[in-house]
Design a protein around this motif. Structure first.
Motif, mmCIF file in Angstrom:
data_model
loop_
_atom_site.group_PDB
_atom_site.id
_atom_site.type_symbol
_atom_site.label_atom_id
_atom_site.label_comp_id
_atom_site.label_asym_id
_atom_site.label_seq_id
_atom_site.Cartn_x
_atom_site.Cartn_y
_atom_site.Cartn_z
ATOM 1 N N TYR A 184 17.044 8.459 -47.114
ATOM 2 C CA TYR A 184 16.447 7.136 -47.314
ATOM 3 C C TYR A 184 17.506 6.071 -47.584
ATOM 4 C CZ TYR A 184 11.553 8.410 -47.033
ATOM 5 O OH TYR A 184 10.331 8.802 -46.563
ATOM 6 N N ARG A 185 18.632 6.445 -48.150
ATOM 7 C CA ARG A 185 19.713 5.461 -48.304
ATOM 8 C C ARG A 185 20.175 4.960 -46.938
ATOM 9 N NH1 ARG A 185 23.275 8.565 -52.724
ATOM 10 N NH2 ARG A 185 22.189 7.918 -54.619
ATOM 11 N N LEU A 186 20.365 5.887 -46.014
ATOM 12 C CA LEU A 186 20.770 5.481 -44.669
ATOM 13 C C LEU A 186 19.661 4.693 -43.988
ATOM 14 C CD1 LEU A 186 22.826 5.589 -42.386
ATOM 15 C CD2 LEU A 186 21.861 7.803 -41.710
ATOM 16 N N HIS A 187 18.432 5.112 -44.173
ATOM 17 C CA HIS A 187 17.287 4.424 -43.585
ATOM 18 C C HIS A 187 17.193 2.983 -44.075
ATOM 19 C CE1 HIS A 187 13.188 3.691 -42.216
ATOM 20 N NE2 HIS A 187 12.832 3.408 -43.453
ATOM 21 N N HIS A 188 17.313 2.770 -45.369
ATOM 22 C CA HIS A 188 17.223 1.412 -45.921
ATOM 23 C C HIS A 188 18.445 0.574 -45.550
ATOM 24 C CE1 HIS A 188 13.571 2.270 -48.017
ATOM 25 N NE2 HIS A 188 14.110 3.163 -48.811
ATOM 26 N N ALA A 189 19.600 1.203 -45.438
ATOM 27 C CA ALA A 189 20.795 0.459 -45.030
ATOM 28 C C ALA A 189 20.626 -0.095 -43.622
ATOM 29 C CB ALA A 189 22.023 1.359 -45.103
ATOM 30 N N LEU A 190 20.059 0.711 -42.738
ATOM 31 C CA LEU A 190 19.834 0.247 -41.367
ATOM 32 C C LEU A 190 18.753 -0.821 -41.316
ATOM 33 C CD1 LEU A 190 20.051 3.659 -39.476
ATOM 34 C CD2 LEU A 190 21.801 1.895 -39.663
ATOM 35 N N ASN A 191 17.738 -0.700 -42.155
ATOM 36 C CA ASN A 191 16.687 -1.720 -42.196
ATOM 37 C C ASN A 191 17.214 -3.042 -42.754
ATOM 38 O OD1 ASN A 191 14.789 -0.026 -41.111
ATOM 39 N ND2 ASN A 191 13.771 0.441 -43.031
ATOM 40 N N ASP A 192 18.025 -2.960 -43.800
ATOM 41 C CA ASP A 192 18.602 -4.170 -44.387
ATOM 42 C C ASP A 192 19.670 -4.792 -43.492
ATOM 43 O OD1 ASP A 192 17.004 -3.796 -46.608
ATOM 44 O OD2 ASP A 192 18.581 -2.798 -47.779
#
Length: 713
Positions: free
Chosen positions: A528-536
């Motif tokens: 989820y850290r990678l997921h949110h980084a890509l979303n942000d």
């Protein structure tokens, strides 16, 4: 009277004291080298190893109102971000103590609420300058000397750090009979420090430290497939598409029954282009070495597939986990398709299905007689006598079982994937008729199978028609990285796949039962850290850079000379005295707000052994604050120290053994939301406690001139 009033007011804030006490239990969970805790169930004497604030709060007996609010706040952060809960818990405790100190100094509640809220908003705006775009991060990480082999194993062993199961690429190679052999590598064109002669060939999809083997039928001199790698090699064993050696071109993804296969294509302009997300995953891992290896295998596969299909480079909906208890952690790997656990009786059915295409059914609900979909309206003019009668001993229950079984047999269904619960009696009947029924399958798994086969999920078996049944599924016993099928006593792991399915299962293994939940939580946190980084599309500089800038900014605001209350402030507080008090106590309250971030940095440094004590850590922080102030531009100083790797960094840490410091980054939205949620909860409890007025002098206090400080609901 005012002094007595305020003394009683300070003693009355029991909620803040409770928040502080509860948060104290999570201090060791802060930072990349957190100390896990054992939670023991007194009723069963069973223990569980926890390493996150969510599991800690779930394990505590929270009977107070403040405890319930704390639990709801932690759960909200976990539901939305799956990361930042330990930071949230710590800051709740730190700011609770800070507010209590303000109350001891007779600071009005209204001034605390106003100044702290304004201070946090100002800090959130100030730290935006420490954001860096994902593109720039990937470019910097790929060009830096810190390569992904920071986690690479020193030896190549079968079963050790093998992340892509050899079963993936060998399953459809039916004619293979030659034993596996390790390819010695004698030359490479770049990164000479990472490759020597006689080193094992490392699979690019397998992350770090994994073995890849060249396997081909005896006497076959044609192109062969490297086990678990996604690389094809010609008869002269030419190496392509490796993160450790010269990538001569991009590879193309071939979706053949779930195989990973790559084919050499044109030249690649960027040697690190295919692994940029892998670099980013490592920078966001915060020392979680085991999980980052698995995630990088997933990222490499999804990026490979995205180049050909045009799909998202990282799709979290295509990732599931399967926890296997009883195997060493080195057996953890990534398998295409859906890996799950079934009973030994179901495993006997699977053995009859191996190498056979199956007709399967997707059910979006429970497979029980009593199940009704959400929104179901019961018929009018019907009085319910008994809601759930025991029908299994009577004729009515047998009739339902027989009718459901007849439907499955008539449509020649071999496999049923059910989102919810499955009737035990029906499952037994299905096993007798060689029909495999698997319950508690997530919605994402059902969607993945439906998209590649056009199978339509049904809510009830009576809705079934020919267009709802999918074809081409294959089921097999899951095999470990050494090729052995696993029989874990009560449960047996199996793998279900269909041609073209993008689903990937992270198989998490451990021999310690109490550690299983911790390993799964750590994996999903990183995902989820990678997921949110890509979303942000942006990340914060990590390693304490953001918190240090907040401290510097608060220090600057606190040192500003006091100004008389302006008209807007008077209008906001509806009282000139309240507006004046907010201005008067501004410096004290801002220093209290800053103390939370300072304690945060100190505890992280102590937990990571970068400081021997909190006093030493505070001294280091103060030293950086002074140098930042002398520099004239605190953000420029922090950015310079971050790039040098000297920001709050000591001689030890999760990457201390890898020479040059590894850049660390944080999520933007998750971090700032954790700050806001922490302060919102503290101020909510503060104001709630202030509105509860008790004591023998209640009426006298309410009639005093200090009563204007209160807002009544």
């Amino acid at each position: 009277l005012p002094m007595a009033f305020r003394d009683m007011n300070a003693r009355r804030h029991i909620g803040l004291q409770q928040l502080s006490s509860l948060a104290l239990a999570g201090r060791t969970l802060l930072g990349p080298m957190k100390s896990c805790k054992f939670i023991v169930d007194e009723s069963t004497n069973q223990s569980t190893l926890i390493g996150s604030a969510v599991r800690l709060i779930e394990s505590l007996d929270l009977t107070s109102a403040a405890g319930q609010l704390l639990n709801e706040t932690i759960q909200a952060q976990n539901k939305e971000f799956k990361t930042g809960m330990s930071t949230l818990l710590f800051l709740i405790g730190a700011w609770s103590n800070a507010v209590l100190e303000c109350l001891q100094q007779n600071v009005p509640v209204s001034a605390i609420v106003s100044v702290m809220s304004e201070g946090l908003n100002s800090c959130c705006e100030r730290v935006q300058c420490l954001q860096i775009s994902i593109h720039d991060v990937n470019k910097e990480l790929c060009s830096s000397s810190v390569r992904p082999n920071a986690f690479k194993s020193k030896t190549c062993q079968i079963g050790h750090d093998s992340l892509l199961n050899p079963q993936i690429s060998l399953y459809f190679q039916k004619d293979i009979s030659a034993p596996e052999e390790v390819i010695p590598v004698s030359s490479c064109s770049y990164q000479e420090d990472d490759c020597n002669s006689n080193k094992c060939l490392v699979s690019p999809l397998a992350g770090f430290g994994s073995i890849a083997s060249l396997v081909k039928p005896a006497g076959d001199k044609s192109t062969s497939v490297i086990s678990g790698s996604g690389v094809t090699t010609s008869s002269y064993n030419k190496l392509t598409h490796s993160r450790y050696f010269s990538p001569l071109g991009k590879s193309h993804f071939s979706s053949q029954q779930g195989n990973f296969q790559g084919y050499l294509s044109g030249q690649s302009a960027d040697p690190c282009e295919c692994y940029s997300l892998g670099h980013l995953a490592m920078a966001l891992s915060h020392g979680n070495q085991a999980s980052v290896k698995l995630l990088q295998s997933i990222v490499a596969y999804q990026q490979e597939r995205a180049e050909c299909s045009g799909s998202s480079q990282f799709n979290i909906a295509e990732i599931v986990t399967c926890c296997l208890l009883g195997l060493p952690e080195s057996y953890s790997c990534v398998s295409p398709g859906f890996v799950t656990l079934v009973s030994p009786e179901q495993a006997t059915v699977i053995k009859r299905f191996e190498d056979k295409p199956l007709r399967f059914l997707l059910m979006d609900g429970d497979l029980t007689e009593q199940y009704r979909h959400l929104g179901f309206n019961r018929p009018c003019n019907v009085r319910t006598i008994l809601e759930h009668p025991n029908l299994w001993e009577g004729r009515a229950g047998d009739l339902w079982l027989s009718s459901m079984l007849d439907i499955l047999i008539n449509f020649e269904v071999n496999l049923v994937l059910v989102k919810g619960n499955v009737c035990k009696n029906l499952m037994e009947r299905c096993i007798e008729n060689s029909i495999l029924v698997i319950g508690f399958v997530t919605r994402d798994v059902l969607r993945a199978f439906g998209e590649v086969t056009s199978a339509q999920p049904v809510t009830y078996l009576t809705q079934l028609n020919a267009s709802c049944v999918g074809n081409g599924a294959q089921v097999e016993l899951w095999k470990a990285c050494d090729g052995r099928a696993m029989d874990l006593a009560e449960l047996v792991p199996v793998r279900i796949k269909v041609q073209g399915i993008p689903l990937l299962t992270a198989v998490l293994t451990t021999a310690v039962a109490s550690k299983m939940q911790l390993i799964e939580d750590q994996f999903w946190t990183l995902v989820y850290r990678l997921h949110h980084a890509l979303n942000d599309k942006n990340v914060f500089l990590g390693g304490g850079a953001v918190e240090l800038l907040c401290l510097s900014h608060i220090q600057m605001l606190a040192e500003q000379p006091l100004q008389p209350a302006n008209k807007n402030a008077v209008k906001e507080f509806h009282n000139p005295w309240l507006a004046a008090s907010a201005t008067e106590y501004k410096s004290v309250v801002l220093q209290a707000l800053a103390s939370g971030w300072k304690q945060y940095l100190s505890v992280v440094m102590c937990n990571t052994a970068k400081a021997a004590s909190e006093l030493e850590a505070c001294t280091t922080v103060d030293h950086h604050l002074k140098k930042a102030a002398d520099c004239g531009s605190p953000s420029a100083y922090i950015l310079k120290e971050f790039r040098r790797g000297d920001l709050l960094r000591g001689g030890s840490g999760p990457f201390a053994d890898h020479g040059e410091g590894l850049k660390v980054y944080d999520n933007v939205t998750a971090k700032t939301e954790a700050w806001r949620r922490a302060l919102d909860l503290v101020l909510l409890v503060l104001q709630t406690d202030a509105e509860i007025i008790t004591g023998p002098k209640r009426n006298q206090l309410l009639n005093s001139h200090m009563s204007s400080e209160f807002m009544f609901l």
